[in-house]
Design a protein around this motif. Sequence first.
Motif, PDB file in Angstrom:
ATOM      1  N   PHE B  15       0.766  -1.280  -0.004  1.00 31.78           N
ATOM      2  CA  PHE B  15       0.132   0.036   0.009  1.00 31.78           C
ATOM      3  C   PHE B  15       0.940   1.283   0.109  1.00 31.78           C
ATOM      4  N   LEU B  16       0.776   2.233  -1.044  1.00 27.77           N
ATOM      5  CA  LEU B  16       1.529   3.339  -0.952  1.00 27.77           C
ATOM      6  C   LEU B  16       0.423   4.375  -0.925  1.00 27.77           C
ATOM      7  N   ARG B  17       0.850   5.197   0.200  1.00 27.23           N
ATOM      8  CA  ARG B  17      -0.151   6.238   0.692  1.00 27.23           C
ATOM      9  C   ARG B  17       0.241   7.642   0.417  1.00 27.23           C
ATOM     10  N   ASN B  18      -0.176   8.199  -0.434  1.00 27.16           N
ATOM     11  CA  ASN B  18       0.036   9.629  -0.733  1.00 27.16           C
ATOM     12  C   ASN B  18       1.652  10.038  -1.098  1.00 27.16           C
ATOM     13  N   PHE B  21       7.631  12.100  -4.314  1.00 32.11           N
ATOM     14  CA  PHE B  21       9.195  11.933  -4.373  1.00 32.11           C
ATOM     15  C   PHE B  21       9.808  12.909  -5.449  1.00 32.11           C
ATOM     16  N   THR B  22      10.910  13.641  -4.627  1.00 33.19           N
ATOM     17  CA  THR B  22      11.602  14.955  -5.496  1.00 33.19           C
ATOM     18  C   THR B  22      12.893  14.150  -5.697  1.00 33.19           C
ATOM     19  N   TYR B  23      13.465  14.117  -6.940  1.00 35.88           N
ATOM     20  CA  TYR B  23      14.920  13.836  -7.027  1.00 35.88           C
ATOM     21  C   TYR B  23      15.808  14.901  -6.775  1.00 35.88           C
ATOM     22  N   GLU B  24      17.029  14.630  -6.507  1.00 33.67           N
ATOM     23  CA  GLU B  24      17.804  15.780  -5.991  1.00 33.67           C
ATOM     24  C   GLU B  24      17.989  16.834  -7.016  1.00 33.67           C
ATOM     25  N   LEU B  63      13.920   0.922  -2.998  1.00 30.95           N
ATOM     26  CA  LEU B  63      15.204   1.292  -3.478  1.00 30.95           C
ATOM     27  C   LEU B  63      15.048   3.015  -3.507  1.00 30.95           C
ATOM     28  N   LEU B  64      14.104   3.518  -3.488  1.00 28.03           N
ATOM     29  CA  LEU B  64      13.649   4.867  -3.145  1.00 28.03           C
ATOM     30  C   LEU B  64      12.707   4.921  -2.027  1.00 28.03           C
ATOM     31  N   ARG B  65      13.123   6.081  -1.264  1.00 25.14           N
ATOM     32  CA  ARG B  65      12.254   6.312  -0.112  1.00 25.14           C
ATOM     33  C   ARG B  65      11.417   7.624  -0.322  1.00 25.14           C
ATOM     34  N   PRO B  66       9.941   7.554   0.031  1.00 27.04           N
ATOM     35  CA  PRO B  66       9.121   8.500  -0.392  1.00 27.04           C
ATOM     36  C   PRO B  66       9.501   9.880   0.323  1.00 27.04           C
ATOM     37  N   SER B  67       9.527  11.105  -0.397  1.00 28.70           N
ATOM     38  CA  SER B  67       9.839  12.187   0.476  1.00 28.70           C
ATOM     39  C   SER B  67       8.736  12.627   1.546  1.00 28.70           C
TER      40      SER B  67
END
Lengths: 262, 283
Positions: B15-18, B21-24, B63-67
Amino acid sequence: MTGLLDLYSEKGSFLHRLDPRVKLLAVLLLSVLAFMLSELLPLVLLLAFILLLLALSKSSFGKAFFALKFVVRLMVLITLLWPLFDRSGTPVLFSIGPLDITEPAIWRGVTSAVRIGCFATVWYILMFTTQQRDLVRALVKLGLRFDYGLALSISFRFIPTFGLTIESIKDAQRARALELDKGSFIRRSKNYVSVLVPAVVSALRTADTLALTLQSRAYGAFRDRTYLREIRMRPSDYVALAVAVLALLLPALAKYVYGVPL
Amino acid sequence: MIPLPEHDGNHQVLFLRNVKFTYESGVDALKGVTLEVDSGEYIAVVGGNGSGKTTLAKHMNGLLRPSVGQVVVSGGDSSTMTPAQMARVVGYAFQNPDHQLFCGTVQEEVSFGPGNMGLPADEVKRRADGAIEVMGLSEVRGKPPLSLPLGLRRRVSIASVIAMDPKVFVFDEPTTGLDANEADELMAIIRKLNGEGKAVVLITHEMKLVAEHANRVVVMAEGRIVLDSDTRGAFSDIELLRRSKLLPPPVTQLAHKLSQMGVSRDILTPQELVFELTRGDDD
C-alpha cells in the motif's frame, strides 16, 4: 550526479566566447603565476582577480558554491596542517608536546593555502566556461593526435553514463536482498564483486557497440578529418592572450630581473 | 471469535499512501500517489516516458524512499525496513539483465538472492531448483549466465527473483528485446505466477500486453495516477490514454472506429472482436 561531473553551464559571458586555446593557455599561465609568487599580498591580489573572473563568468550559483566549498575546505586544511609539519623559524608562539608552532610557519601555511586557492579556482573557471568537446578540440588544434583527442572526449562523455550504470547495478543487487554496506571489510569487498562484474561487463559491451558505431560512420577512413566548427582567433582573443601573457611576464620581470620581492 | 471474511481470499500486500518523491535534481517525479496492491492482482502500470512509472516501482521495494507519504508492505510501515528486508515481500526484475548477472553459473546466480536472505543451504537449493525449473533453464544451469543470449539472460534474471519467493513481482519492461515467441513464453510464466496467487505489477509501454494480461490498469502522467480501473474501463477512454501519450492496441482502436455500427468500445483481443462481429443481431 551528472550535475557535479559536468561542470559546464551554457551562459553567455565573454569567458564562454573566448577561444578555448586562449583559455587553456591563460589558465596555465595563471597557474604558473600562482606558483611563482611567494609573498602573501600579491597572492591575495591574484586570488581577488580570479574571483572577479569567476563572478564575470556568470557561473550558476549552485556550481560556483559547490566548487568554492571544495576549495575553501582545502585552504582551511592547508592553513591548519602546515604549521604542524613546518617547525622552522622563530618566534615559537606555543608548543603542544613535541610540536612547536612558529609564527613564520603559520604565514607560510596561509600563503600556500591562498596559492592553492588561486590554482584550483582558475581551473574551475575553465571547466565552468568551456565545453569538454571544445577543450578537446583546442588540444587537437594545439597538436594532439586526433584519435587521442577522441578517446579523451569519449571518456569524459561516458563518466556520467557509467556512474548511472553503477547506480542501477547497485539497485538491482539490493533488490536481490544484498546488503552492500553490511558486515566485515572482507564481507563488504565480496559484496562489491556483484557490482563490479556487471559494471565491467556492461562497460565492455558499451565499448564494443561504440567501436562498431564509430566504424559504421567511417571513423578511421583518413588519418585526419575536417571539422564542422573551425575555431578561429578573433581580435578579442588576441587581446585576452596578450593580457594573460603580460599577467605572468610583468611580475616575472619584476621579480627575477629587478628583484622586487613578490 | 469468528475471523473476518476476506473478500475473494485476497488481502492487501502493498500500500502506497500519498507518496511524493523529488529527485536531488529537483524533479518532482511523484506528486502524491496512492495505490493499493492486493494478493493475486495483475496490475499494469502504463504511461509515457518520464511519467513516473519506474520511480513508483522503485518505491515498492525500498530502492527509493518517499519524500512525503508512506509505503506499507505486508501490513507494516516500510520506513524502517532495508531494501533487503523488503525484497522478501516485493521482488523486482530489472529491465536490463546485464545489470545484475555476475556469477559463474546459472545455478549460483539464481541462488544469490535466497542466499542473501540467510536461508539454510538446502532451502536455497530447493528454491533455486524450483525457479530454474519454472523458467525452463535446466539445460543451461551449469553455464555462465553472461554468455547466454538475451532471451535466456532475461529469464535467468527473472528466475533469480522467483527464487526469493516474494508476494509481489514487479516487472520493468520484461519483453524489451525479446522476439514474439520469447515474449509469449515469458508472459505465460508471469501469468502462471499470478495464478499461484502472486501479485504482479507490470510496467510497460506495450498496450497489447496490457490488454491480454492485466486485470487492472494504472495510467500515470506527470507523476500522478490519472486512471486506475479494470482493463476494459481503461481502454474505453481513448482520449485519456492519448493525453497520457498512450495508444490502445490496434484491435481496440478498430472497435472504437466501428462503435457507430454497434460494436462495443471495450474490445481487448482480436477474438473478442470476431465474436462481436459474428454474433448476429438477435437483440
